[in-house]
Design a protein around this motif. Structure first.
Motif, PDB file in Angstrom:
ATOM      1  N   ILE A  69      -8.367  26.809 101.171  1.00  0.00           N
ATOM      2  CA  ILE A  69      -8.080  25.727 100.211  1.00  0.00           C
ATOM      3  C   ILE A  69      -8.020  26.297  98.797  1.00  0.00           C
ATOM      4  O   ILE A  69      -7.098  25.984  98.035  1.00  0.00           O
ATOM      5  CB  ILE A  69      -9.142  24.610 100.305  1.00  0.00           C
ATOM      6  N   HIS A  70      -8.975  27.150  98.445  1.00  0.00           N
ATOM      7  CA  HIS A  70      -9.004  27.725  97.097  1.00  0.00           C
ATOM      8  C   HIS A  70      -7.776  28.607  96.842  1.00  0.00           C
ATOM      9  O   HIS A  70      -7.224  28.597  95.734  1.00  0.00           O
ATOM     10  CB  HIS A  70     -10.289  28.506  96.868  1.00  0.00           C
ATOM     11  N   GLN A  71      -7.345  29.352  97.857  1.00  0.00           N
ATOM     12  CA  GLN A  71      -6.150  30.181  97.701  1.00  0.00           C
ATOM     13  C   GLN A  71      -4.918  29.315  97.455  1.00  0.00           C
ATOM     14  O   GLN A  71      -4.098  29.609  96.583  1.00  0.00           O
ATOM     15  CB  GLN A  71      -5.942  31.044  98.936  1.00  0.00           C
ATOM     16  N   TRP A  72      -4.807  28.226  98.215  1.00  0.00           N
ATOM     17  CA  TRP A  72      -3.652  27.347  98.036  1.00  0.00           C
ATOM     18  C   TRP A  72      -3.730  26.572  96.723  1.00  0.00           C
ATOM     19  O   TRP A  72      -2.712  26.223  96.137  1.00  0.00           O
ATOM     20  CB  TRP A  72      -3.491  26.410  99.225  1.00  0.00           C
ATOM     21  N   GLN A  73      -4.937  26.322  96.231  1.00  0.00           N
ATOM     22  CA  GLN A  73      -5.062  25.675  94.926  1.00  0.00           C
ATOM     23  C   GLN A  73      -4.583  26.604  93.818  1.00  0.00           C
ATOM     24  O   GLN A  73      -3.970  26.144  92.842  1.00  0.00           O
ATOM     25  CB  GLN A  73      -6.507  25.237  94.679  1.00  0.00           C
ATOM     26  N   LYS A  74      -4.832  27.897  93.955  1.00  0.00           N
ATOM     27  CA  LYS A  74      -4.304  28.859  92.981  1.00  0.00           C
ATOM     28  C   LYS A  74      -2.783  28.888  93.034  1.00  0.00           C
ATOM     29  O   LYS A  74      -2.115  28.916  91.989  1.00  0.00           O
ATOM     30  CB  LYS A  74      -4.865  30.255  93.262  1.00  0.00           C
ATOM     31  N   LYS A  75      -2.220  28.858  94.248  1.00  0.00           N
ATOM     32  CA  LYS A  75      -0.762  28.838  94.390  1.00  0.00           C
ATOM     33  C   LYS A  75      -0.184  27.549  93.813  1.00  0.00           C
ATOM     34  O   LYS A  75       0.887  27.545  93.211  1.00  0.00           O
ATOM     35  CB  LYS A  75      -0.366  29.000  95.857  1.00  0.00           C
ATOM     36  N   ARG A  76      -0.918  26.442  93.990  1.00  0.00           N
ATOM     37  CA  ARG A  76      -0.493  25.164  93.419  1.00  0.00           C
ATOM     38  C   ARG A  76      -0.441  25.243  91.898  1.00  0.00           C
ATOM     39  O   ARG A  76       0.535  24.805  91.273  1.00  0.00           O
ATOM     40  CB  ARG A  76      -1.461  24.067  93.838  1.00  0.00           C
ATOM     41  N   ASP A  77      -1.457  25.838  91.298  1.00  0.00           N
ATOM     42  CA  ASP A  77      -1.492  25.972  89.841  1.00  0.00           C
ATOM     43  C   ASP A  77      -0.361  26.855  89.331  1.00  0.00           C
ATOM     44  O   ASP A  77       0.242  26.567  88.288  1.00  0.00           O
ATOM     45  CB  ASP A  77      -2.843  26.528  89.394  1.00  0.00           C
ATOM     46  N   GLU A  78      -0.064  27.915  90.081  1.00  0.00           N
ATOM     47  CA  GLU A  78       1.056  28.782  89.710  1.00  0.00           C
ATOM     48  C   GLU A  78       2.375  28.025  89.789  1.00  0.00           C
ATOM     49  O   GLU A  78       3.232  28.154  88.918  1.00  0.00           O
ATOM     50  CB  GLU A  78       1.104  30.007  90.620  1.00  0.00           C
ATOM     51  N   ALA A  79       2.545  27.239  90.824  1.00  0.00           N
ATOM     52  CA  ALA A  79       3.780  26.464  90.982  1.00  0.00           C
ATOM     53  C   ALA A  79       3.905  25.419  89.874  1.00  0.00           C
ATOM     54  O   ALA A  79       5.010  25.156  89.390  1.00  0.00           O
ATOM     55  CB  ALA A  79       3.810  25.793  92.345  1.00  0.00           C
ATOM     56  N   LEU A  80       2.792  24.837  89.476  1.00  0.00           N
ATOM     57  CA  LEU A  80       2.818  23.868  88.380  1.00  0.00           C
ATOM     58  C   LEU A  80       3.226  24.530  87.067  1.00  0.00           C
ATOM     59  O   LEU A  80       4.034  23.977  86.311  1.00  0.00           O
ATOM     60  CB  LEU A  80       1.453  23.203  88.210  1.00  0.00           C
ATOM     61  N   SER A  81       2.668  25.713  86.791  1.00  0.00           N
ATOM     62  CA  SER A  81       3.004  26.388  85.537  1.00  0.00           C
ATOM     63  C   SER A  81       4.447  26.893  85.544  1.00  0.00           C
ATOM     64  O   SER A  81       5.099  26.941  84.502  1.00  0.00           O
ATOM     65  CB  SER A  81       2.044  27.540  85.270  1.00  0.00           C
ATOM     66  N   ALA A  82       4.956  27.259  86.740  1.00  0.00           N
ATOM     67  CA  ALA A  82       6.340  27.720  86.857  1.00  0.00           C
ATOM     68  C   ALA A  82       7.314  26.559  87.016  1.00  0.00           C
ATOM     69  O   ALA A  82       8.530  26.758  87.006  1.00  0.00           O
ATOM     70  CB  ALA A  82       6.474  28.667  88.039  1.00  0.00           C
ATOM     71  N   LYS A  83       6.791  25.350  87.172  1.00  0.00           N
ATOM     72  CA  LYS A  83       7.589  24.132  87.372  1.00  0.00           C
ATOM     73  C   LYS A  83       8.510  24.249  88.587  1.00  0.00           C
ATOM     74  O   LYS A  83       9.655  23.807  88.571  1.00  0.00           O
ATOM     75  CB  LYS A  83       8.387  23.794  86.117  1.00  0.00           C
ATOM     76  N   ASP A  84       7.964  24.851  89.649  1.00  0.00           N
ATOM     77  CA  ASP A  84       8.708  25.011  90.902  1.00  0.00           C
ATOM     78  C   ASP A  84       8.227  23.919  91.864  1.00  0.00           C
ATOM     79  O   ASP A  84       7.156  24.007  92.461  1.00  0.00           O
ATOM     80  CB  ASP A  84       8.451  26.398  91.485  1.00  0.00           C
ATOM     81  N   ARG A  85       9.041  22.887  92.028  1.00  0.00           N
ATOM     82  CA  ARG A  85       8.640  21.730  92.822  1.00  0.00           C
ATOM     83  C   ARG A  85       8.557  22.046  94.316  1.00  0.00           C
ATOM     84  O   ARG A  85       7.734  21.464  95.022  1.00  0.00           O
ATOM     85  CB  ARG A  85       9.590  20.561  92.562  1.00  0.00           C
ATOM     86  N   LYS A  86       9.389  22.940  94.806  1.00  0.00           N
ATOM     87  CA  LYS A  86       9.346  23.275  96.231  1.00  0.00           C
ATOM     88  C   LYS A  86       8.045  23.988  96.594  1.00  0.00           C
ATOM     89  O   LYS A  86       7.403  23.653  97.595  1.00  0.00           O
ATOM     90  CB  LYS A  86      10.543  24.143  96.613  1.00  0.00           C
ATOM     91  N   LYS A  87       7.646  24.964  95.788  1.00  0.00           N
ATOM     92  CA  LYS A  87       6.395  25.674  96.058  1.00  0.00           C
ATOM     93  C   LYS A  87       5.199  24.744  95.854  1.00  0.00           C
ATOM     94  O   LYS A  87       4.199  24.850  96.563  1.00  0.00           O
ATOM     95  CB  LYS A  87       6.262  26.888  95.142  1.00  0.00           C
TER      96      LYS A  87
END
Length: 107
Positions: A69-87
């Motif tokens: 869960i923590h790993q995917w939360q980091k990926k979620r934060d990266e996707a939010l900062s990159a504004k990549d809706r698919k990721k």
């Protein structure tokens, strides 16, 4: 007689007051004036009972799932900062899946 929090919570106010009458503790003084919620908290304090119900996770390694869960939360934060809706969608789906897996395994 050892009491548990769910057992005490299920009892009516009259029975809780009877239990409090037999206890000499500062927390239950004035028990006749307390409503059920306050009396329940006072009884738990006087009897050293944890008011939070702890659930056990069976069939799943909780620490591994939480790490995922923590790993995917980091990926979620990266996707939010990159504004990549698919990721972002993929990360949110994985987080949801792992949290659902934990909740389903609770007893």
């Amino acid at each position: 007689m050892a009491h548990t929090f769910p057992e005490l919570k299920a009892k009516p106010l009259a029975e809780l007051r009877e239990i409090a009458a037999g206890i000499e503790h500062e927390a239950v003084k004035g028990y006749t004036q307390l409503n059920k919620d306050h009396l329940l908290a006072a009884l738990c304090k006087a009897l050293n009972i944890d008011m939070h119900v702890h659930h056990e996770v069976k069939g799943v390694d909780k620490s591994t799932v939480k790490i995922n869960i923590h790993q995917w939360q980091k990926k979620r934060d990266e996707a939010l900062s990159a504004k990549d809706r698919k990721k972002l969608k993929v990360a949110l789906n994985h987080i949801h899946h792992f949290k659902h897996q934990l909740r389903k395994a609770m007893v």
